[in-house]
Design an enzyme around this catalytic site. Structure first.
Site, short mmCIF file in Angstrom:
data_model
loop_
_atom_site.label_atom_id
_atom_site.label_comp_id
_atom_site.label_asym_id
_atom_site.label_seq_id
_atom_site.Cartn_x
_atom_site.Cartn_y
_atom_site.Cartn_z
N GLU A 133 0.85 -1.20 0.00
CA GLU A 133 0.00 0.00 0.00
C GLU A 133 0.88 1.24 0.00
O GLU A 133 1.86 1.32 0.76
CB GLU A 133 -0.92 0.00 1.22
CG GLU A 133 -1.80 1.25 1.33
CD GLU A 133 -2.74 1.19 2.53
OE1 GLU A 133 -3.20 0.08 2.86
OE2 GLU A 133 -3.01 2.25 3.14
N GLU A 138 -2.73 11.21 3.60
CA GLU A 138 -3.78 10.97 4.58
C GLU A 138 -3.83 12.17 5.53
O GLU A 138 -2.80 12.69 5.94
CB GLU A 138 -3.53 9.69 5.39
CG GLU A 138 -3.68 8.41 4.61
CD GLU A 138 -3.47 7.20 5.50
OE1 GLU A 138 -4.46 6.53 5.82
OE2 GLU A 138 -2.30 6.93 5.85
#
Length: 250
Positions: A133, A138
């Site tokens: 990932e 974020e």
């Protein structure tokens, strides 16, 4: 047609130069182009309830709109039900190595968790985190002025051990550009053209470097969860996560 599109992308990646844009999405239409995008719907159940993070939202197609050349993902609450949106390019737009750049405007508020990220295309075979990932951006509303850039691998067992937390005092103001440059040797992360993190493990194997294969893109706005929550300020809704463009080039 989907398979043909994917093969063409592999050809572009092999033959392109550093100035070759292999895909560009400006969200200029009236609705999301489903030849590129998938809607991911529901609460993740039964296989991944809470989307693996105890998130509170139900993803719907209605919470995703295009307006004035922007993708708008809106987080809402109606009575006790939280709703939001999540889209992916899985099986449609996947690429190996290159630069991805996204111009976005963040939503603010305690409990919100917008993200721009990528998963290995072999996730159905290898599972997570073995597929790898790449978290390009974020943001969690409970930590103002803070952007996370992270990698997940088999070695991390799902924990966020390969990560950088960047303080940016004006990150909530207007649009900003989030970029990742991915090569066979390293992955660099940028915010507004400033390098903030480089990931390049000394030993590269299937445990530490699952980044030698195609990945696909995800964009979503989660609510609550292990990272974004657990507390949510219900007074903030509705809130919008806006994406101006996405560009991928070799």
């Amino acid at each position: 047609m989907k398979k043909l599109m994917y093969i063409l992308f592999l050809i572009f990646i092999s033959c392109g130069n550093s100035d070759t844009i292999i895909w560009e999405e400006n969200f200029d239409g009236e609705q999301l182009d489903e030849s590129y995008w998938n809607y991911e719907l529901g609460d993740g159940c039964p296989n991944l309830c809470g989307w693996g993070n105890n998130e509170r939202q139900i993803y719907t197609q209605e919470n995703i709109k295009l307006n004035d050349g922007n993708l708008i993902i809106t987080a809402t609450k109606d009575k006790e039900i939280y709703q939001s949106g999540r889209i992916t390019t899985k099986d449609k737009i996947e690429f190996q190595y290159g630069t991805i750049e996204v111009r976005a405007k963040l939503p603010t508020g305690h409990g919100l968790w917008p993200a721009i990220w990528m998963l290995g295309s072999d996730i159905d075979e290898k599972g997570w985190p073995n597929c790898g990932e790449i978290d390009i951006m974020e943001y969690v509303g409970k930590e103002p002025h803070t952007i996370y850039t992270s990698l997940h691998t088999k070695e991390s067992f799902g924990n966020t051990i390969n990560s950088k937390k960047t303080i940016h005092k004006t990150i909530e103001e207007g649009f900003h550009v989030y970029k990742s440059i991915w090569t066979e040797d390293e992955i660099q992360f940028y915010i507004d053209s400033k390098l903030v993190y480089t990931f390049s493990p000394e030993i590269k194997n299937d445990k530490t470097w699952p980044f030698n294969k195609p990945f696909y893109l995800l964009v979503n706005l989660a609510i609550g969860g292990n990272f974004g929550g657990p507390e949510v300020d219900d007074a903030i809704f509705p809130k919008q996560f806006e994406i101006d463009y996405i560009k991928i080039w070799k």
